[in-house]
Design an enzyme around this catalytic site. Structure first.
Site, PDB file in Angstrom:
ATOM      1  N   ASP A  67       0.995  -1.182  -0.070  1.00  0.00           N
ATOM      2  CA  ASP A  67      -0.212   0.011   0.002  1.00  0.00           C
ATOM      3  C   ASP A  67       0.883   1.240  -0.085  1.00  0.00           C
ATOM      4  O   ASP A  67       2.063   1.048   0.442  1.00  0.00           O
ATOM      5  CB  ASP A  67      -0.965  -0.065   1.174  1.00  0.00           C
ATOM      6  CG  ASP A  67      -2.176   1.087   0.867  1.00  0.00           C
ATOM      7  OD1 ASP A  67      -2.155   1.947   0.041  1.00  0.00           O
ATOM      8  OD2 ASP A  67      -3.192   0.780   1.549  1.00  0.00           O
TER       9      ASP A  67
HETATM   10  C1  BGC Z   1      -4.993   3.083  -0.095  1.00  0.00           C
HETATM   11  C2  BGC Z   1      -5.188   2.192  -1.046  1.00  0.00           C
HETATM   12  C3  BGC Z   1      -5.022   3.041  -2.455  1.00  0.00           C
HETATM   13  C4  BGC Z   1      -3.573   3.731  -2.545  1.00  0.00           C
HETATM   14  C5  BGC Z   1      -3.433   4.471  -4.000  1.00  0.00           C
HETATM   15  C6  BGC Z   1      -3.855   4.048  -0.151  1.00  0.00           C
HETATM   16  O1  BGC Z   1      -4.058   5.288   0.649  1.00  0.00           O
HETATM   17  O2  BGC Z   1      -4.944   2.488   1.217  1.00  0.00           O
HETATM   18  O3  BGC Z   1      -6.286   1.475  -1.251  1.00  0.00           O
HETATM   19  O4  BGC Z   1      -4.958   2.079  -3.646  1.00  0.00           O
HETATM   20  O5  BGC Z   1      -3.616   4.784  -1.498  1.00  0.00           O
HETATM   21  O6  BGC Z   1      -4.125   5.552  -3.984  1.00  0.00           O
END
Ligand code: BGC
Length: 718
Positions: A250
């Site tokens: 993530d």
């Molecule tokens: C989120 C993810 C997301 C990623 C990219 C993170 O803050 O938890 O679900 O895909 O950001 O935007």
């Protein structure tokens, strides 16, 4: 490399060769530097390929219910392109509420086409974290509280996306079940809860859906950050489940080079960011898997085999997607996608209450319909965090109702107001709440009926990433407003748009309630379809609505159980998540899991089984006749639960093991059959670290929800 007409194509470019041969060939041609470069971001949403060899970059995109707009190279902000406004599909709680895996396939195929058209390698979704508490700000992104339902729905979604040559990235692996302290919180739970509740949907996505990528979660498990957890990634995912795809972090979920190298992470994304808020301007060369990794390989600290494994997986991802011979071309904002969005929304909307057949409201029945509530006119595709969308269009509930009943018959007023949609902070509305309410009461008084459209709205703390809700209550003074509207006009129905359960102190006074989710581009049309009766509602709740917060398992053991002490959280409710908790503890919910009404009625015959005794590796067939006894066509979802009354281990009162959505014309009946493998009755035996079917008597429970039971049959397992 120059390939002349006479020369043979190198194997990695030869699309007639099996992928594994192409991967090995490519791996043999790339340098250590190039391999390391594959393993980390080069921009906010991309990582390098091997330009020298024509191997494309990996481009990922949020999110699971619409393909996000293009971002600035290394910023969260939109790049301002004018060709990237997408179709918004309903949020995944709505998809889960359809209880229809065919629609999940349609969903995955459609959103995958949008991602493909936009040249993406990987769609950052779907999310299948289990609904543990109604306060979780991201529940709307997931598929509810039941591991079986989420498993059945995620598999076709993944297959649909990937049929476009776009990888689904299943997230957030795992136990990212709260947003409070999400980056650090260490989840403590039993092996049983892990295997029986929190992992099955991921396992199904990997083993049955063949997901090509998975995203680690921010939180920790057993002290390890899940983006580099030896236990989760190396042992469970890659060893036990034989996952051959890519683990990406993530954004900002990586914290250590040693752990990222050794513990199963393949691509590092978003380091030095904190969710969607902060962006530190660090060069990518300082990422944990950049220079420190390169140096560690050079110095012999890290085994080359670890780098090869990561590079091999990333190359495999590229050959499966952008370098695949038969990659379709996709399409974007096509009429078929609108149709799919409308159909999914229409089937996911849940009718919760309908006294005296308040609904359906055919066109022409009422002259003056008051529509009240901010959610009737507010954009609900924006907000919520990383799933916020720039859309080609969005039909609001107000517009949908006007189109259905004619603008002349609709009077609209806001009733309440929230502030603008902000990420990471709240900004209250500047409008005066008392004046808004007074105006709404005036409108309500004069109308034949009132359709109140409220709920949550993806503002911070109201179904949004990085902040959990603060309470179960409706925000922005809505309870008070609903009471006032009911006093002014008792023919007031409530339509809630949210991704979470809310408290309903006014429930006994309201004749009708609809749970409408975040429905995407076609929201207004789908709601009007159901309200008018053009579509007979058939959605079922994918999670329990509690009467009060303290009734749910996660809130029954004090703060250590939720949200924890900022270091640790303890899942003391164990395997009793959602209805498993309510039913086992005999706590009456406001609305149970699997519940939803229809405009028609169904009659159920007694269920019959093909055997009264079965072996642990056998199958039991349960059949019954379902009849539509009403005047309109409709669909009912038959649900099969299993219970083990006498067990050596603690058991939930019942667990969902099968479901089938059955479409019946008015007056029609059909025989419905479930083939249930007895192995699905197994519990996870911690002492043996494996699944075990306990011998003895089980009860198969057939229901139209987890509470409305239509028949029971005993089965003896030897
Ligand atoms: C989120 C993810 C997301 C990623 C990219 C993170 O803050 O938890 O679900 O895909 O950001 O935007």
């Amino acid at each position: 490399m120059v390939v002349s007409a006479q020369q043979k194509l190198p194997v990695y470019l030869d699309v007639t060769k099996p992928i594994e041969e192409r991967v090995e060939n490519a791996l043999s041609l790339i340098t250590t530097e190039e391999k390391v470069a594959l393993c980390l971001a080069q921009s906010k949403f991309s990582s390098k390929g091997v330009a020298r060899l024509g191997i494309p970059e990996v481009w990922s995109v949020d999110g699971s219910h619409g393909v996000s707009d293009e971002k600035i190279w290394d910023e969260w902000g939109g790049a301002g392109w004018t060709n990237d406004s997408c179709t918004a599909f309903p949020a995944l709680t709505c998809l889960a509420a359809t209880f229809n895996p065919d629609l999940s396939l349609l969903y995955g195929k459609s959103i995958g086409e949008e991602a493909r058209y936009r040249n993406k390698t990987m769609l950052l979704g779907p999310g299948v974290n289990i609904y543990r508490t109604p306060l979780n700000g991201r529940n709307f992104e997931y598929m509810g509280e039941d591991p079986y339902l989420a498993s059945r729905m995620v598999v076709p979604y993944v297959q649909g996306v990937q049929s476009n040559g776009v990888a689904a990235c299943v997230k957030h692996f795992a136990m990212n079940n709260q947003e409070i302290c999400r980056g650090e919180i260490n989840v403590n739970l039993s092996e049983r809860a892990l295997h029986e509740i929190y992992l099955p949907a991921f396992k199904a996505a990997v083993q049955e859906g063949n997901a090509w990528s998975i995203m680690g979660s921010y939180n920790r498990l057993r002290g390890e950050h899940c983006c580099h957890s030896n236990f989760l990634l190396n042992k469970i995912l890659k060893n036990d489940w034989k996952f051959d795809g890519v683990v990406i972090s993530d954004w900002g979920g990586v914290h250590s080079t040693d752990e990222a190298v050794n513990n199963g992470l393949d691509i590092e994304m978003g380091t030095y960011t904190n969710g969607l808020t902060t962006t530190g301007h660090f060069p990518f060369s300082e990422y944990y898997l950049a220079n420190p990794f390169r140096k560690g390989i050079k110095d012999g600290k890290y085994d080359m085999a670890l780098l090869d494994d990561k590079a091999r997986r990333i190359l495999r991802l590229i050959f499966r997607t952008t370098m695949s011979a038969n990659r379709p071309f996709g399409r974007f904002v096509s009429p078929e996608h609108s149709e799919a969005a409308r159909k999914i929304a229409g089937e996911g909307i849940v009718l919760l209450k309908n006294d005296n057949q308040f609904f359906p409201i055919p066109a022409g029945k009422y002259k003056k319909i008051a529509v009240i509530g901010e959610n009737a006119s507010r954009s609900l595709v924006v907000g919520g965090g990383s799933t916020s969308l720039k859309v080609a269009y969005e039909v609001s509930p107000l517009q949908g109702l006007k189109d259905k009943y004619g603008g002349d018959h609709i009077i609209y007023t806001l009733g309440y107001a929230s502030g603008p949609s902000m990420y990471g902070r709240e900004e209250p509305s500047r409008l005066n709440a008392d004046s808004l309410m007074a105006a709404a009461i005036e409108v309500a008084k004069d109308a034949d009926i009132v359709l109140y459209v409220g709920g949550l709205n993806k503002n911070y703390f109201q179904d949004c990433e990085s902040g959990d809700r603060k309470s179960l209550d409706l925000p922005f003074g809505q309870d008070k407003l609903i009471d006032a509207l009911l006093n002014a006009n008792k023919n007031t129905a409530v339509i809630l748009l949210s991704g979470n359960a809310v408290a309903m102190p006014w429930i006994d006074k309201v004749p009708a309630i609809v749970q409408g989710w975040y429905l995407g581009s076609e929201a207004g049309n789908a709601l009007a379809d159901v309200i008018s009766g053009d579509i007979n509602p058939s959605g079922k709740l994918p999670f329990t609505f509690p009467k009060k917060l303290e009734d749910s398992g996660a809130h029954s053991f004090g703060k250590l159980c939720y949200p924890g002490d900022s270091v640790n959280v303890y899942y003391k409710e164990d395997i009793l998540v959602g209805y498993r908790w309510f039913d086992t503890k005999k706590i009456a919910p406001l609305f149970p899991f699997g519940y939803g009404l229809s405009y028609t009625t169904f009659a159920w015959s007694k269920p019959a089984v093909d055997k009264v005794e079965a072996k642990a590796d056998g199958t039991v067939k349960l059949s019954f006749v379902l009849a539509n006894t009403g005047k309109v066509d409709g669909a009912e979802t038959a649900q099969l639960y299993v219970s083990k009354p006498a067990s050596a281990v603690s058991r939930a009162a019942r667990e969902l093991k099968a479901f089938k959505k059955v479409f019946l014309k008015a007056g029609e009946s059909k025989t419905v059959t479930f083939d249930v493998p007895v192995s699905s009755f197994a519990y996870y035996n911690e002492a043996k670290s494996g699944w075990e079917v306990e011998p003895g008597t089980y009860t198969l429970i057939l229901g139209s929800s987890s509470h409305d039971i239509k028949g029971k049959v005993d089965l003896k397992v030897k």
